[in-house]
Each structure stands twice: as C-alpha cells, then as structure tokens.
Design a protein around this motif. Structure first.
Motif, PDB file in Angstrom:
ATOM      1  N   UNK A  68       0.939  -1.163  -0.084  1.00  0.00           N
ATOM      2  CA  UNK A  68       0.081   0.054   0.066  1.00  0.00           C
ATOM      3  C   UNK A  68       0.957   1.220   0.100  1.00  0.00           C
ATOM      4  N   UNK A  69       1.901   1.300  -0.896  1.00  0.00           N
ATOM      5  CA  UNK A  69       2.740   2.410  -0.945  1.00  0.00           C
ATOM      6  C   UNK A  69       3.822   2.310   0.053  1.00  0.00           C
ATOM      7  N   UNK A  70       4.337   3.488   0.492  1.00  0.00           N
ATOM      8  CA  UNK A  70       5.592   3.629   1.277  1.00  0.00           C
ATOM      9  C   UNK A  70       5.247   3.611   2.783  1.00  0.00           C
ATOM     10  N   UNK A  71       5.967   2.839   3.782  1.00  0.00           N
ATOM     11  CA  UNK A  71       5.833   2.861   5.160  1.00  0.00           C
ATOM     12  C   UNK A  71       6.197   4.222   5.696  1.00  0.00           C
ATOM     13  N   UNK A  72       5.525   4.639   6.480  1.00  0.00           N
ATOM     14  CA  UNK A  72       5.884   6.111   6.950  1.00  0.00           C
ATOM     15  C   UNK A  72       7.177   6.235   8.146  1.00  0.00           C
ATOM     16  N   UNK A  73       7.428   5.233   8.440  1.00  0.00           N
ATOM     17  CA  UNK A  73       8.509   4.866   9.699  1.00  0.00           C
ATOM     18  C   UNK A  73       8.145   5.787  10.816  1.00  0.00           C
ATOM     19  N   UNK A  74       8.980   5.457  11.883  1.00  0.00           N
ATOM     20  CA  UNK A  74       9.087   6.041  13.291  1.00  0.00           C
ATOM     21  C   UNK A  74       9.852   7.069  13.317  1.00  0.00           C
ATOM     22  N   UNK A  75       9.128   8.289  13.936  1.00  0.00           N
ATOM     23  CA  UNK A  75       9.941   9.480  13.737  1.00  0.00           C
ATOM     24  C   UNK A  75      11.292   9.548  14.854  1.00  0.00           C
ATOM     25  N   UNK A  76      11.056   9.427  15.931  1.00  0.00           N
ATOM     26  CA  UNK A  76      12.073   9.975  16.926  1.00  0.00           C
ATOM     27  C   UNK A  76      12.040   9.081  18.332  1.00  0.00           C
ATOM     28  N   UNK A  77      13.047   8.864  18.584  1.00  0.00           N
ATOM     29  CA  UNK A  77      13.408   8.125  20.031  1.00  0.00           C
ATOM     30  C   UNK A  77      14.434   9.017  20.918  1.00  0.00           C
ATOM     31  N   UNK A  78      14.032   9.389  22.053  1.00  0.00           N
ATOM     32  CA  UNK A  78      14.633  10.282  22.882  1.00  0.00           C
ATOM     33  C   UNK A  78      16.113   9.817  23.226  1.00  0.00           C
ATOM     34  N   UNK A  79      16.330   8.490  23.067  1.00  0.00           N
ATOM     35  CA  UNK A  79      17.726   7.897  23.474  1.00  0.00           C
ATOM     36  C   UNK A  79      18.858   8.026  22.455  1.00  0.00           C
ATOM     37  N   UNK A  80      18.405   8.022  21.155  1.00  0.00           N
ATOM     38  CA  UNK A  80      19.403   8.611  20.373  1.00  0.00           C
ATOM     39  C   UNK A  80      19.090   9.485  19.199  1.00  0.00           C
ATOM     40  N   UNK A  81      18.084  10.147  19.728  1.00  0.00           N
ATOM     41  CA  UNK A  81      18.080  11.392  18.864  1.00  0.00           C
ATOM     42  C   UNK A  81      19.025  12.275  18.578  1.00  0.00           C
ATOM     43  N   UNK A  82      19.517  13.156  17.491  1.00  0.00           N
ATOM     44  CA  UNK A  82      18.265  13.312  16.261  1.00  0.00           C
ATOM     45  C   UNK A  82      18.140  12.249  15.358  1.00  0.00           C
ATOM     46  N   UNK A  83      18.860  11.136  15.665  1.00  0.00           N
ATOM     47  CA  UNK A  83      18.916  10.213  14.539  1.00  0.00           C
ATOM     48  C   UNK A  83      17.434   9.701  14.326  1.00  0.00           C
ATOM     49  N   UNK A  84      16.994   9.294  13.065  1.00  0.00           N
ATOM     50  CA  UNK A  84      15.767   8.859  12.903  1.00  0.00           C
ATOM     51  C   UNK A  84      15.649   7.569  13.445  1.00  0.00           C
ATOM     52  N   UNK A  85      14.522   7.093  14.034  1.00  0.00           N
ATOM     53  CA  UNK A  85      14.320   5.604  14.618  1.00  0.00           C
ATOM     54  C   UNK A  85      14.578   4.787  13.407  1.00  0.00           C
ATOM     55  N   UNK A  86      15.249   3.704  13.641  1.00  0.00           N
ATOM     56  CA  UNK A  86      15.651   2.755  12.668  1.00  0.00           C
ATOM     57  C   UNK A  86      15.284   1.342  12.772  1.00  0.00           C
ATOM     58  N   UNK A  87      14.097   1.143  13.421  1.00  0.00           N
ATOM     59  CA  UNK A  87      13.491  -0.030  13.820  1.00  0.00           C
ATOM     60  C   UNK A  87      12.991  -0.991  12.577  1.00  0.00           C
ATOM     61  N   UNK A  88      12.361  -0.247  11.768  1.00  0.00           N
ATOM     62  CA  UNK A  88      11.785  -0.756  10.520  1.00  0.00           C
ATOM     63  C   UNK A  88      12.495  -1.866   9.802  1.00  0.00           C
ATOM     64  N   UNK A  89      12.202  -2.808   9.069  1.00  0.00           N
ATOM     65  CA  UNK A  89      13.010  -3.582   8.111  1.00  0.00           C
ATOM     66  C   UNK A  89      12.270  -3.486   6.619  1.00  0.00           C
ATOM     67  N   UNK A  90      11.392  -2.941   6.579  1.00  0.00           N
ATOM     68  CA  UNK A  90      10.869  -2.876   5.160  1.00  0.00           C
ATOM     69  C   UNK A  90      10.406  -1.250   4.663  1.00  0.00           C
ATOM     70  N   UNK A  91      10.819  -0.874   3.535  1.00  0.00           N
ATOM     71  CA  UNK A  91      10.205   0.218   2.972  1.00  0.00           C
ATOM     72  C   UNK A  91       8.952   0.504   2.501  1.00  0.00           C
ATOM     73  N   UNK A  92       8.216  -0.512   2.129  1.00  0.00           N
ATOM     74  CA  UNK A  92       6.952  -0.346   1.797  1.00  0.00           C
ATOM     75  C   UNK A  92       5.875  -0.656   3.059  1.00  0.00           C
ATOM     76  N   UNK A  93       4.526   0.034   2.622  1.00  0.00           N
ATOM     77  CA  UNK A  93       3.761  -0.329   3.667  1.00  0.00           C
ATOM     78  C   UNK A  93       2.785  -1.448   3.186  1.00  0.00           C
TER      79      UNK A  93
END
Length: 429
Positions: A68-93
């Motif tokens: 269903x098009x692109x996964x929007x990802x998770x934006x922020x985690x306090x412990x390693x900000x300002x890096x984008x949260x990198x939990x996801x394993x797939x780019x597509x939704x």
C-alpha cells in the motif's frame, strides 16, 4: 486490466462502506458444493463448487498481503535523537500493521490449481499515491499479479481430516472451490529485530531458563548497561504475540474484503500449523514443504524455512547468527531498504530522511549476534523457546450457498453483496 473487463461487482465493492463491513462481518462457512451429513444443520448443496475467478483471488490476496505504498517509519526516540528511529525492516507499507515496521511475514495461498507465494514483503510500492492520498486499485492488482509465484502444482497437500484439521473444520477447510490464504511469519527474524530494538533502548537479554547472564556481554559495557535486561522467555513470548497480531490482522483485512465482495469465508486457526508448514512427518500431509528439525527436548518440530522461497534468519539458512544479523542489516540499510538514502519515499526530501537513520555499527552487530548465538548454542535453535517459523491464522474464501442460509436462518444472515454476488460478479454463470 481495463474497466470494461471488470464485472459490475467490482464497482459495488469500491463503494461498499467501512462501517458496513465492520458491522456485517460474520463467519459464513457453507459454500456451494459443501455438505453437512448430519446434525441440526444437515444439508447437501445442490450446486457444484464454484472456484474464485482470477480477479476475485487477486482482490482477496491483495487485501491480506498487498503493498500500500510507502511505510512512513517512526520519527523519533529520545535515547538516540536526533537520529531517525531505525527499527523498521521494510520500506513499503502493507494492508496490515507490523510491530515497529518489522514486517517479517509472507503470504501463501492455495486453490485447486496450485500453491502460491505473494512475494510482496520487500517490494517497492505497487503504485504511488495520488495528491488526494488515493491509490489506483487496478494498478495495484496489476503489480501484485507480477509478484505471485507458483511453488507447487495442485491444492495444498493437507488432508481435511483429523489430526491435520480440527474436527469441526474437516467438512469445510481446503475443499475444492475454496481459496485458503496462509500468512507465515519469520519469528527468528522478528526476535532478531527485537534484540536490535532492545539494544538501541539500553537493554540486553538474560537467560531466565537457566538463571544466568549471557557470557561475554561485559565487553559491551560502553555500548549498553549489561545489568539492564529483559528475560529471554519474556522477549520471545512478546515477539510471538507481536507476530500473532501481524498474521491475524492480515486475515482480518481479508475478511473485511469478503464482505465488500459478497464472498463467504472466515478467519480461523483450526488447522495444525506444523502440518500446514510440512512438519507433520506424515507423507500424506506434505503441506508447504518447509524444512524442519526435531529434538527429544523440544515439544514440537521446529520449521526453519522453505529453501529459495522463505528462509528464516537462522541456521541452517545462515552459517551462524552473525551472518543472520548481517543479512538483517542488509535488508534494513542495503539497496531498497528503509534506511538506504537511494530508496525512494513519500517525503519531499526522501534521501535526507532515510539517510538520517544511524546504521548499525560493528560493535552493535557483534553484541546482537553474541546474544543470538548464545540462544542458538544453548537451546539448539533460534529462537530458543518458540518456533523459528510461525503461523496461526488462516483466511478461507468461497462462494456461499445462499439456499443453506435461507433454509436455516432468519432473513439478514448475509449481506446484499452476498445476495447479489453471482449476478454481479459471474453473470455468465
């Protein structure tokens, strides 16, 4: 696929309301060609079984596992900000959510003609969204058709009898004319992704089964507080619950589609999952043909993957757990991955967004692999206390025999889409 080739029921489906699907959802099991030989619902259908058309199959499978098009990802985690949260394993939704965007499941299905895989877990979007956020369903179906792989001829080798199928389902499951959708999850990969998540959030594993810490973690004290842990059994049961939700929501999405299309069917778990995967040990039930291991200390066989089709992130499909971790990182950060700057996306500056995630460094990978390898070495498999490959929920779709419902039920037992289905989708029949 052009509009003139589509049956009238296709437009009916597009205009069917979400609330109507939610309130109209029911398990409707009695299909054309079915028989209940005894009891209060004794009935034999006067009609032959009517298989789903190619379009009907595509729509049901798309609902269960489509892109269903692109996964929007998770934006922020306090412990390693300002890096984008990198939990996801797939780019597509996809049509169903997955814990932290892990998306470790694949969609298998079977009908009279064969057993198939919808290979859509790591694909780019089947179609881009319009400015109003909509997606063109016909484009989605065209792309989906190209991602279907036939892996076996004929219907899934799973006899409709006990012990392979639970007693209340033997008369209905996987019979001629039916479509059976089988979402299968890679629980080994899910747990690995969970270990990455834990490490990013300051946690490690502890072996609560044997009452000890994992040897060697001390050297990672500069990376994580090695005394801050979650018990192994909790992590693996938590992962099992997360994956169960993913597989179940896949089937639920398909179930809502059945209401809009006017097809019968239901979601259920009344089939032996090990027999479905091919781990029953009985040659009469080859199932999907996954390889598996057995051990006297294990309560059940452990499927690990279907070579060349869906291989779990664990041995023997990888030489060791470090290799599995590296493969996982390649999925996340390599070409087409959600955190590769060259992967397109829905943002105005997608390279900037995807490139702002922190790539798992060498010491990070080593720490995750150390914990995973300990589990493998200690328990003889990974994960240690739950299966490597997991399935629980199925969706079956079929054409209802309305005469059965008219005989035994008061009016209202099926929807207008069911009442009109054959006329609107199969006028030639």
């Amino acid at each position: 696929m052009s509009a003139r080739d589509l049956p009238q029921g296709f437009q009916d489906m597009l205009s069917f309301g979400l609330v109507e699907a939610l309130l109209g959802r029911r398990s409707r099991r009695f299909f054309m060609g079915a028989e209940i030989p005894d009891g209060v619902f004794t009935y034999k259908s006067r009609h032959p079984a009517v298989p789903l058309s190619e379009l009907e199959k595509l729509l049901v499978v798309a609902a269960c596992g489509g892109n269903t098009s692109w996964h929007h990802l998770i934006y922020r985690a306090q412990l390693y900000a300002p890096h984008l949260s990198n939990y996801a394993a797939a780019a597509g939704g996809r049509t169903f959510p997955s814990a932290a965007g892990f998306h470790t499941s694949q969609t298998f299905f079977t009908d009279d003609e064969g057993v198939y895989l919808l290979d859509a877990r790591d694909t780019p979007p089947f179609a881009e969204r319009e400015k109003d956020g909509s997606l063109d369903l016909e484009s989605l179906l065209t792309a989906l058709r190209g991602r279907i792989k036939k892996i076996q001829p004929g219907r899934l080798g799973l006899p409709s009898e006990v012990p392979f199928v639970e007693a209340h389902n033997t008369w209905v499951v996987n019979h001629p004319g039916t479509l059976l959708v089988i979402p299968v999850g890679d629980l080994a990969q899910h747990v690995l992704l969970g270990l990455c998540y834990m490490l990013q959030n300051g946690l490690v594993l502890r072996d609560d089964v044997n009452g000890r810490s994992i040897p060697g973690l001390e050297k990672f004290k500069r990376l994580v507080d090695v005394d801050n842990f979650w018990p192994l059994t909790f992590v693996e049961q938590w992962s099992l619950a997360e994956l169960t939700s993913e597989l179940s929501m896949s089937c639920y999405a398909g179930n809502l589609m059945l209401q809009a299309m006017g097809l019968g069917g239901w979601m259920f778990n009344g089939v032996d999952p090990f027999a479905t995967l091919g781990a029953s040990g009985d040659p009469q039930a080859p199932g999907l043909g996954f390889r598996y291991d057995e051990h006297p200390d294990w309560p059940y066989p452990n499927p690990t993957g279907l070579p060349g089709v869906m291989e779990g992130y664990c041995p023997p499909h990888y030489p060791d757990m470090r290799a599995a971790v590296d493969a996982l990182c390649e999925r996340k950060f390599g070409p087409g991955g959600p955190f590769n700057p060259e992967t397109p996306g829905p943002w105005k500056n997608s390279p900037l967004v995807r490139g702002s995630a922190q790539v798992h460094a060498e010491d990070f990978r080593e720490c995750v692999a150390l914990q995973a390898q300990y589990v493998l070495d200690t328990f003889g498999k990974f994960p240690g206390t739950v299966p490597s490959i997991f399935l629980i929920t199925y969706l079956q779709a079929h054409h209802l025999d309305l005469e059965f419902y008219d005989r035994y039920y008061q009016p209202g037992s099926y929807l207008r889409t069911h009442a009109e289905h054959m006329q609107r989708w199969h006028p030639q029949d």
